[in-house]
Design an enzyme around this catalytic site. Structure first.
Site, PDB file in Angstrom:
ATOM      1  N   ARG A 170      19.026  -9.785  11.989  1.00 38.65           N
ATOM      2  CA  ARG A 170      18.081  -9.257  12.978  1.00 38.65           C
ATOM      3  C   ARG A 170      16.659  -9.129  12.402  1.00 38.65           C
ATOM      4  O   ARG A 170      15.711  -8.846  13.127  1.00 38.65           O
ATOM      5  CB  ARG A 170      18.567  -7.950  13.611  1.00 38.65           C
ATOM      6  CG  ARG A 170      18.695  -6.793  12.692  1.00 38.65           C
ATOM      7  CD  ARG A 170      18.561  -5.463  13.407  1.00 38.65           C
ATOM      8  NE  ARG A 170      19.671  -5.077  14.236  1.00 38.65           N
ATOM      9  CZ  ARG A 170      19.995  -3.804  14.480  1.00 38.65           C
ATOM     10  NH1 ARG A 170      19.321  -2.829  13.915  1.00 38.65           N
ATOM     11  NH2 ARG A 170      20.987  -3.508  15.269  1.00 38.65           N
ATOM     12  N   LYS A 185      16.272  -8.609   0.332  1.00 33.71           N
ATOM     13  CA  LYS A 185      17.018  -7.899  -0.706  1.00 33.71           C
ATOM     14  C   LYS A 185      18.199  -7.196  -0.060  1.00 33.71           C
ATOM     15  O   LYS A 185      18.048  -6.178   0.612  1.00 33.71           O
ATOM     16  CB  LYS A 185      16.142  -6.856  -1.410  1.00 33.71           C
ATOM     17  CG  LYS A 185      16.811  -6.349  -2.664  1.00 33.71           C
ATOM     18  CD  LYS A 185      16.569  -4.885  -2.960  1.00 33.71           C
ATOM     19  CE  LYS A 185      17.369  -3.935  -2.167  1.00 33.71           C
ATOM     20  NZ  LYS A 185      18.817  -3.872  -2.485  1.00 33.71           N
ATOM     21  N   PRO A 186      19.402  -7.740  -0.267  1.00 36.05           N
ATOM     22  CA  PRO A 186      20.576  -7.079   0.307  1.00 36.05           C
ATOM     23  C   PRO A 186      20.948  -5.839  -0.509  1.00 36.05           C
ATOM     24  O   PRO A 186      20.516  -5.688  -1.654  1.00 36.05           O
ATOM     25  CB  PRO A 186      21.671  -8.145   0.189  1.00 36.05           C
ATOM     26  CG  PRO A 186      21.257  -9.002  -0.967  1.00 36.05           C
ATOM     27  CD  PRO A 186      19.743  -8.946  -1.045  1.00 36.05           C
ATOM     28  N   ALA A 187      21.761  -4.965   0.077  1.00 40.71           N
ATOM     29  CA  ALA A 187      22.237  -3.787  -0.657  1.00 40.71           C
ATOM     30  C   ALA A 187      23.096  -4.238  -1.835  1.00 40.71           C
ATOM     31  O   ALA A 187      23.862  -5.197  -1.722  1.00 40.71           O
ATOM     32  CB  ALA A 187      23.050  -2.890   0.275  1.00 40.71           C
ATOM     33  N   SER A 244      18.008   4.675   4.629  1.00 43.15           N
ATOM     34  CA  SER A 244      17.858   6.120   4.773  1.00 43.15           C
ATOM     35  C   SER A 244      16.395   6.516   4.999  1.00 43.15           C
ATOM     36  O   SER A 244      15.467   5.808   4.589  1.00 43.15           O
ATOM     37  CB  SER A 244      18.383   6.803   3.508  1.00 43.15           C
ATOM     38  OG  SER A 244      17.622   6.376   2.404  1.00 43.15           O
ATOM     39  N   GLU A 265      13.858   1.245  10.322  1.00 46.90           N
ATOM     40  CA  GLU A 265      15.042   1.648  11.102  1.00 46.90           C
ATOM     41  C   GLU A 265      15.828   2.586  10.208  1.00 46.90           C
ATOM     42  O   GLU A 265      16.475   2.144   9.257  1.00 46.90           O
ATOM     43  CB  GLU A 265      15.804   0.381  11.478  1.00 46.90           C
ATOM     44  CG  GLU A 265      16.643   0.550  12.715  1.00 46.90           C
ATOM     45  CD  GLU A 265      18.036   1.002  12.388  1.00 46.90           C
ATOM     46  OE1 GLU A 265      18.233   2.245  12.315  1.00 46.90           O
ATOM     47  OE2 GLU A 265      18.896   0.148  12.173  1.00 46.90           O
ATOM     48  N   ARG A 293      33.277   2.897  15.536  1.00 52.70           N
ATOM     49  CA  ARG A 293      32.814   1.568  15.177  1.00 52.70           C
ATOM     50  C   ARG A 293      32.308   1.634  13.737  1.00 52.70           C
ATOM     51  O   ARG A 293      31.577   2.553  13.374  1.00 52.70           O
ATOM     52  CB  ARG A 293      31.680   1.151  16.125  1.00 52.70           C
ATOM     53  CG  ARG A 293      31.088  -0.177  15.796  1.00 52.70           C
ATOM     54  CD  ARG A 293      30.209  -0.634  16.960  1.00 52.70           C
ATOM     55  NE  ARG A 293      29.513  -1.854  16.612  1.00 52.70           N
ATOM     56  CZ  ARG A 293      28.193  -1.927  16.407  1.00 52.70           C
ATOM     57  NH1 ARG A 293      27.440  -0.853  16.531  1.00 52.70           N
ATOM     58  NH2 ARG A 293      27.651  -3.070  16.083  1.00 52.70           N
ATOM     59  N   GLU A 396      23.222  13.444   8.950  1.00 53.09           N
ATOM     60  CA  GLU A 396      23.943  12.248   9.363  1.00 53.09           C
ATOM     61  C   GLU A 396      25.302  12.235   8.645  1.00 53.09           C
ATOM     62  O   GLU A 396      25.356  12.387   7.431  1.00 53.09           O
ATOM     63  CB  GLU A 396      23.115  11.022   8.956  1.00 53.09           C
ATOM     64  CG  GLU A 396      23.600   9.745   9.572  1.00 53.09           C
ATOM     65  CD  GLU A 396      22.632   8.596   9.344  1.00 53.09           C
ATOM     66  OE1 GLU A 396      21.918   8.588   8.310  1.00 53.09           O
ATOM     67  OE2 GLU A 396      22.588   7.698  10.193  1.00 53.09           O
ATOM     68  N   SER A 456      24.424  -1.673  21.166  1.00 52.48           N
ATOM     69  CA  SER A 456      23.680  -2.700  20.434  1.00 52.48           C
ATOM     70  C   SER A 456      23.742  -4.019  21.188  1.00 52.48           C
ATOM     71  O   SER A 456      24.801  -4.412  21.672  1.00 52.48           O
ATOM     72  CB  SER A 456      24.284  -2.911  19.044  1.00 52.48           C
ATOM     73  OG  SER A 456      24.146  -1.729  18.303  1.00 52.48           O
TER      74      SER A 456
END
Ligand code: ADP
Length: 491
Positions: A170, A185-187, A244, A265, A293, A396, A456
């Protein structure tokens, strides 16, 4: 630089290097980091651990190809995005398997994420040729106002572990549609899904002669240094982040020096308000979707069920029953409907919130006990009579824990629903049109679901207000985050 992951006689092979444009390379330092299966605590693969040399090179490449990529015809970029949609869809089960391995989600849910994540490529393939400006005459008769949109330039995308594919597509899809190169950069918990996407991107790009560097994928444990160094470079024009709120704020601060554009986001604390006239069958289906989910590891997960007193007992009984049917296990094992939590730390944080609620006087109707054995599991849990001061109502949860509180006056329910620093998603349930309109209007969130538990949609603008951030992903709005507006004054 590949690893093969196997379980239950099914295997998938994934790249484990850095995607420097369309080349998969090792880290110049030679360093690697382990990726762990959260259901077994076993190491799945060792991945190249990129350092400064790699991320700066990725920016060099991105900057070097920015003009060429922006000059690709919109139709060509659209065809490339369509090809990405098809290639990703063809390999759907490979992607789903990798996600079940590294993130833990049940295979069927992972398949759902692939379909959802791929859809961003298709949606933005369509948007790539629809993005328009405007022309009008100046009211004072002084000439013509022409408004066009241009790509902002090189983008940095930082993505989380909970949706390893969709949170990246996205961002990648609209950036490419707009004509921007992007460094992803992925986690560090879940880099393998993105590295597999890198393989698909390299194949498609070579078919369409896209220059190397339009997309680079940088796995690293040095996220902080990466963001600081890349954002200190004025060639980087935009940062897009899902994660976060504290990290989001750090990135916004870092964006000040070069006035980089940003989309954030961030966290959520979604209320789920159920009025007394709601259709309880529908409510239960939607409650399970909104709560369970991704095992509740979602920023739009329902955290707080706020239920009219007249139906609270029936709702709680039925929710407890549904939650007690949830089957915990490895995401790739038959019958699993709830995978592990991503890490021991995250699992312990959930357990702490539950313990705090119990200490404040809340009661459990199901779950609430950390199981023994391997894997970072936490059971489906329902807490009732949760006192207002319990942390779990304000923070959260990011796990499979539902809290139930009751109300008698709708205005009071809405006030409580809005009594949070977050404002990402909110849900409202009623069969009364006036109540529905009131909930839609008065719930303070970027997204409100009315009689819907799954909201979503790649065609809808996803994003929040308040401490949940700003900017929108998806919809017709999504591409605008990667464009700057130019006004041309004509005679
Ligand atoms: P979570 O708690 O869900 O892991 P984070 O906000 O810590 O959320 O992580 C989301 C993403 O942000 C991950 O890719 C992580 O590596 C990255 N990240 C964490 N700290 C920083 C930072 N200081 N700068 C840039 N990225 C960061």
């Amino acid at each position: 630089m590949k690893a093969t992951l196997t379980r239950n006689n099914h295997s998938v092979t994934v790249p484990t290097g850095i995607w420097m444009g369309t080349q998969c390379i090792g880290a110049s330092s030679g360093q690697q980091f382990p990726v762990v299966d959260p259901a077994t605590e076993e190491v799945l693969a060792h991945v190249a651990n990129a350092g400064s040399a790699e991320w700066m090179k990725a920016l060099d490449l991105a900057d070097g190809v920015a003009t060429t990529w922006a000059a690709f015809a919109d139709r060509k970029r659209s065809e490339i995005l369509t090809a990405l949609f098809h290639k990703l869809t063809q390999r759907a089960d490979d992607f789903a398997r990798v996600m079940s391995f590294e993130m833990g989600k049940p295979f069927a849910e992972a398949q759902g994420e692939v379909a959802y994540g791929a859809e961003y490529f298709r949606w933005f393939a369509e948007e790539a040729v629809r993005s328009a400006g405007r022309v009008n005459s100046a009211p004072a008769g002084t000439g013509t106002i022409v408004v066009t949109r241009e790509p902002v330039g090189p983008v940095l995308a930082i993505t989380p572990w909970n949706f390893p594919l969709a949170m990246a597509t996205r961002k990648i899809a609209p950036a490419l549609a707009a004509g921007c190169p992007i460094v992803v950069k992925p986690a560090a918990e879940t880099p393998l899904t993105m590295l597999l996407l890198g393989e698909v991107i390299a194949e498609v790009f070579s078919e369409f002669n896209v220059p190397s560097g339009v997309v680079s994928i940088i796995p690293t444990t040095g996220a902080k240094d990466l963001s600081q160094e890349l954002m200190a470079d004025a060639r980087l024009k935009k940062v897009t982040f899902t994660g976060s709120t504290p990290v989001g704020k750090t990135l916004v601060r870092q964006s000040a020096d070069n006035l980089q554009r940003s989309s954030m986001e961030l966290g959520g604390n979604a209320p789920f308000v159920i009025d007394e006239d709601a259709d309880l069958d529908l409510v239960l289906t939607c409650a399970m979707q909104a709560k369970m989910r991704n095992g509740g590891e979602a920023c739009i997960a329902a955290n707080r069920f706020i239920v009219h007193e007249a139906i609270a007992e029936e709702f709680t009984t039925r929710l407890t029953h549904r939650m007690s049917e949830v089957r915990t296990g490895h995401g790739l094992d038959e019958g699993t409907t709830l995978g592990p939590i991503i890490t021991a730390k995250q699992r312990d944080a959930i357990a702490e919130l539950v313990d705090d609620a119990l200490a404040c006087g809340a009661q459990l109707t199901v779950g609430g006990k950390k199981p023994e054995g391997d894997g970072f599991f936490y059971p489906a849990t329902v807490l009732v009579n949760v006192p207002a001061q319990a942390r779990i109502l304000h923070e959260e949860i990011f796990g499979p824990v539902a809290t139930v509180t009751t109300f008698t006056c709708l205005d009071d329910a809405i006030a409580r629903a809005n009594d949070t620093e977050f404002g990402l998603a909110a849900y409202g349930f009623t069969e009364n049109i006036h109540t529905a309109q009131k909930l839609a209007k008065e719930l303070k969130a970027g997204m409100v679901g009315i009689n819907r538990g799954a909201i979503s949609d790649p065609a809808a603008p996803f994003g929040g207000i308040k401490q949940s951030g700003f900017g929108r992903e998806g919809g017709t709005e999504g591409i605008e985050e990667y464009q700057s507006i130019k006004y041309i004054a004509l005679q």
